[in-house]
Design an enzyme around this catalytic site. Structure first.
Site, short mmCIF file in Angstrom:
data_model
loop_
_atom_site.label_atom_id
_atom_site.label_comp_id
_atom_site.label_asym_id
_atom_site.label_seq_id
_atom_site.Cartn_x
_atom_site.Cartn_y
_atom_site.Cartn_z
N ASN A 3 7.22 65.66 -25.14
CA ASN A 3 7.17 66.80 -24.21
C ASN A 3 7.51 68.08 -24.97
O ASN A 3 8.58 68.17 -25.57
CB ASN A 3 8.18 66.57 -23.08
CG ASN A 3 8.37 67.78 -22.18
OD1 ASN A 3 7.76 68.82 -22.39
ND2 ASN A 3 9.23 67.64 -21.20
N PHE B 189 9.82 75.18 -21.06
CA PHE B 189 10.34 75.86 -19.86
C PHE B 189 9.24 76.57 -19.08
O PHE B 189 9.35 77.75 -18.73
CB PHE B 189 11.42 76.87 -20.25
CG PHE B 189 12.78 76.29 -20.47
CD1 PHE B 189 13.02 74.94 -20.31
CD2 PHE B 189 13.85 77.10 -20.83
CE1 PHE B 189 14.29 74.40 -20.52
CE2 PHE B 189 15.12 76.58 -21.04
CZ PHE B 189 15.33 75.22 -20.89
N SER C 269 17.19 72.12 -24.56
CA SER C 269 15.76 71.88 -24.76
C SER C 269 15.38 72.22 -26.19
O SER C 269 15.77 73.27 -26.71
CB SER C 269 14.94 72.75 -23.80
OG SER C 269 13.57 72.70 -24.14
N ASN D 214 12.42 72.98 -27.11
CA ASN D 214 11.15 73.72 -27.06
C ASN D 214 11.30 75.21 -26.82
O ASN D 214 10.31 75.91 -26.66
CB ASN D 214 10.26 73.10 -25.98
CG ASN D 214 9.99 71.64 -26.22
OD1 ASN D 214 9.59 71.24 -27.30
ND2 ASN D 214 10.22 70.81 -25.21
N THR D 215 12.54 75.70 -26.73
CA THR D 215 12.80 77.13 -26.59
C THR D 215 13.54 77.60 -27.85
O THR D 215 14.65 77.13 -28.09
CB THR D 215 13.63 77.44 -25.35
OG1 THR D 215 12.91 77.02 -24.18
CG2 THR D 215 13.94 78.93 -25.23
N LYS E 138 24.17 70.77 -19.91
CA LYS E 138 23.33 69.70 -20.44
C LYS E 138 23.19 69.87 -21.94
O LYS E 138 22.78 70.94 -22.42
CB LYS E 138 21.94 69.71 -19.78
CG LYS E 138 21.06 68.53 -20.17
CD LYS E 138 19.82 68.45 -19.29
CE LYS E 138 19.02 67.19 -19.58
NZ LYS E 138 17.88 67.04 -18.65
N ASN F 67 19.53 65.55 -23.24
CA ASN F 67 18.13 65.96 -23.17
C ASN F 67 17.31 65.12 -24.15
O ASN F 67 17.80 64.13 -24.69
CB ASN F 67 18.03 67.46 -23.51
CG ASN F 67 16.88 68.15 -22.80
OD1 ASN F 67 15.77 67.61 -22.73
ND2 ASN F 67 17.12 69.33 -22.27
#
Length: 468
Positions: free
Chosen positions: A198, A202, A285, A287-288, A327, A356
């Site tokens: 994934n 966001f 995350s 991905n940021t 998280k 995560n």
């Protein structure tokens, strides 16, 4: 609801599906009969609506399967009691799930959210085993199995998801401003590993849209409470939460281009906390860009203090403000974990979610070509890593902070291992994508069997049992 009432509702659903399907088949024209001249007929023909093209073959298969289930359910409901019918519905979803696997991963995900939002998912009518009930943050959870953030990012299907039998559902991550996220394709199935890559980044419709949805749901809930004839419970532990019988968590994120992360999280608190049973600061995350740097000791302490202050300065009813959790990622060193635990204890955080997705590629996933792409890995390969981090954090916090175990849970035995390792609650996501709604009652039944097998009378008795 009686069986006859369920049958009527089932027939209405079938009728709606069939009526929508008529447009796909390009049924009879809706034009009125006319005896006009040839020129008038030509004009009418020119103005006639274009015939709707049929949907793709996969879409027709899925629709046919839904209609087949509706017909079968209608035949079954007249002879079955409510509990048996409920069980049949969950079991029947296993027939549809392979069709979702034929679709693009992100499209299948969107379709699943829409199905839950519009009631095309089974609704759990059977009570949970009493051994699964527990009290956390002054709320009564019917069971400890929750849906992790990332599935219902924009709070479209809260009622439907809670209705499937989850003890709690976490929506988000929600960013202050709408953003598209990373370019598509960005979700990839690794079926042979029970995993998903994934790298959505966001993608969010923003807090204004989410606030409107949650506000409408909250208002509906309040009207139902006002109209009910039952008196409120005198117990100190409130039954259910703000979204209904289950507990609702709201996961907050920051915008990709934002230079002030704290301001983004504070804005999320001000706008969404009134609808949440608990809030989550998501700094994990992969991905940021730069997000995971907020897990450093100083950065985390400064961030949490600002968000806590924003929450506490708001006016709250006697229930008080929602609990605040953080998280974290599974890709952390021993020192990182010690720093996070120190901040959590010093600032009295209400909980930690562990964890995560991972950016590492544990064997055998590192041999898969897609696994070399950037993005977070979730599912079965994450289970051991996230559970080890959970165990470390339970030791570091001395069990004083509720921990939510997340990552690779696909069975009741998995959930039980998380609980014995220190988790008070457990979340899943990837397993639901592969197994469908039938997973939920199965995992709860398996967890109850594990607890009873080892002589535990409640989930809370089993929390951290591996350390006793």
């Amino acid at each position: 609801m009686s069986s006859s009432a369920v049958a009527r509702a089932w027939r209405r659903s079938l009728r709606d599906v069939l009526l929508r399907g008529s447009a796909w088949r390009g049924g009879a024209s809706t034009r009125p009969a006319s005896t006009a001249s040839a020129s008038g007929a030509a004009t009418e023909a020119a103005a006639a609506p274009k015939k709707v093209p049929p949907p793709p073959r996969k879409g027709r298969l899925l629709t046919g399967a839904l209609i087949g289930l509706a017909i079968g359910g209608g035949a079954y409901v007249s002879t079955a009691d409510e509990a048996k019918f409920c069980g049949w519905l969950f079991k029947a979803t296993e027939l549809v799930n392979p069709l979702f696997a034929m679709l693009d991963a992100e499209f299948a995900h969107s379709l699943a959210v829409k199905a839950a939002a519009h009631g095309f998912v089974p609704r759990e009518k059977r009570p949970d085993p009493p051994v699964l009930g527990l009290d956390v943050w002054g709320r009564k959870f019917a069971n400890p199995i929750g849906l992790a953030a990332g599935f219902d990012k924009n709070a479209e299907a809260v009622e439907g998801l809670l209705g499937m039998g989850f003890g709690f559902v976490e929506v988000g991550s929600v960013t202050p401003h709408p953003q598209e996220g990373n370019p598509k394709p960005r979700i990839f199935r690794l079926r042979e590993h029970g995993a998903v890559i994934n790298r959505c980044g966001f993608n969010s419709e923003g807090i204004v849209v989410v606030a409107k949805r949650l506000g409408a749901q909250h208002g509906k809930r309040k009207m139902e409470e006002t109209s009910t004839s039952t008196s409120p419970s005198t117990s100190d532990i409130k039954q259910g939460g703000k979204a209904g019988p289950g507990i609702l968590g709201v996961n907050l994120g920051k915008n990709k281009t934002s230079e002030d992360a704290a301001a983004d999280y504070v804005q999320g608190v001000h706008t969404l906390s009134q609808y949440a049973d608990y809030l989550v600061i998501n700094i994990s995350s992969p991905n940021t860009p730069g997000l995971r740097k907020l897990q450093g000791r100083k950065q985390l302490k400064d961030l949490v203090k600002k968000v806590q202050a924003a929450r506490d300065e708001m006016q709250w009813a006697e229930d008080g403000p929602p609990p605040l959790l953080v998280k974290i990622a599974p890709d952390l060193s021993k020192q990182d974990l010690e720093d996070i635990a120190a901040v959590a204890l010093a600032l009295r955080l209400d909980g930690l979610i562990i964890s995560n997705t991972t950016v590492s590629r544990p064997p055998p996933v590192d041999t898969h070509s897609l696994a070399q792409e950037a993005g977070g890995l979730s599912g079965k390969p994450l289970f051991d890593l996230s559970t080890n981090i959970l165990r470390e954090m339970y030791i570091l916090t001395r069990g004083k902070i509720p921990l939510i175990g997340c990552g690779g849970v696909s069975s009741g035995e998995d959930a039980y291992k998380k609980i014995r390792s220190g988790a008070t609650l457990v979340q899943l996501y990837t397993a639901l994508a592969y197994a469908g709604p039938a997973l939920i009652p199965r995992i709860k039944a398996e967890l109850a069997e594990c607890l009873e097998r080892d002589g535990f009378k409640s989930v809370q008795e089993a929390v951290g049992a591996d350390f006793r």
